[in-house]
Design an enzyme around this catalytic site. Structure first.
Site, PDB file in Angstrom:
ATOM      1  CG  ASP A  11      -1.694   1.232   1.417  1.00  0.00           C
ATOM      2  OD1 ASP A  11      -2.412   1.611   0.480  1.00  0.00           O
ATOM      3  OD2 ASP A  11      -1.585   1.860   2.487  1.00  0.00           O
ATOM      4  CG  MET A  12       2.110   5.438  -1.874  1.00  0.00           C
ATOM      5  SD  MET A  12       1.870   6.309  -3.437  1.00  0.00           S
ATOM      6  CE  MET A  12       0.368   7.233  -3.103  1.00  0.00           C
ATOM      7  CG  ASP A  13      -1.692   7.554   0.293  1.00  0.00           C
ATOM      8  OD1 ASP A  13      -0.861   8.451   0.129  1.00  0.00           O
ATOM      9  OD2 ASP A  13      -2.511   7.218  -0.585  1.00  0.00           O
ATOM     10  CG  ASP A 167      -1.695   2.456   6.409  1.00  0.00           C
ATOM     11  OD1 ASP A 167      -1.888   3.608   6.848  1.00  0.00           O
ATOM     12  OD2 ASP A 167      -2.092   2.099   5.292  1.00  0.00           O
TER      13      ASP A 167
END
Length: 188
Positions: A11-13, A167
């Site tokens: 995931d990124m954010d 997250d």
């Protein structure tokens, strides 16, 4: 540590990039234009969702008449400026760097693809990823597994041979639904 996997998906954010403060600031700026408000603590429940989905909730809660896609576009424009000026990597970026060249890697994000590409490029890690799947690349969003299944497909790796780093609760659910192992980075 991740040798048993054929691919790593991130995931990124909030996972590899510290983007949450900029997202909150952008929402605050855009909502203030319309006299709307939203409890920031409630936003956490929508982490991993496309921006328009959160915009729908905000508009409904404020009993405001507005196209959620328009509100989302305004927020995305505001956050792009903020992020490109102030994006920072989170410690998990060390895993990305350590596994670069050892396993194919992808980003599966609730952000739009162009935003993901711009941010990863700004930090100099875009070339570490063989595939990027953004919210605009799928029709079903997290907690649906489509984002992560698309990553595995683009990497030509069976889902059960992938590990996902996430997250957000929606993302954890999506990874499990895809048949992938998952690391909740909030617990690291």
């Amino acid at each position: 540590m991740y040798d048993q996997y054929d691919a790593l998906i991130f995931d990124m954010d909030g996972t590899i990039l510290d983007t949450e403060p900029a997202h909150r600031k952008a929402w605050s700026q855009v909502l203030a234009r319309y006299g709307m408000a939203f409890d920031e603590s409630k936003m956490i429940a929508y982490n991993g969702s496309p921006t328009w989905r959160l915009a729908e909730v905000i508009i409904a809660e404020n009993q405001f008449a507005m196209d959620p896609h328009q509100l989302a576009a305004e927020k995305n424009a505001a956050v792009k400026t903020l992020l490109l000026d102030d994006v920072r990597a989170l410690p998990l970026v060390d895993v990305v760097k350590a596994w670069h060249g050892r396993r194919p890697m992808a980003v599966g994000t609730g952000s739009e693809r162009a935003m993901a590409v711009a941010l990863l490029d700004k930090l100099g890690i875009l070339h570490h990823f063989s595939a990027i799947v953004g919210a605009d690349d799928v029709s079903e969003h997290k907690p649906h597994p489509e984002t992560f299944l698309r990553c595995a497909q683009l990497l030509s790796v069976a889902p059960e041979k992938c590990i996902v780093f996430e997250d957000a609760d929606f993302g954890l659910q999506a990874a499990r639904a895809a048949g992938m192992d998952v690391v909740d980075v909030r617990l690291l």
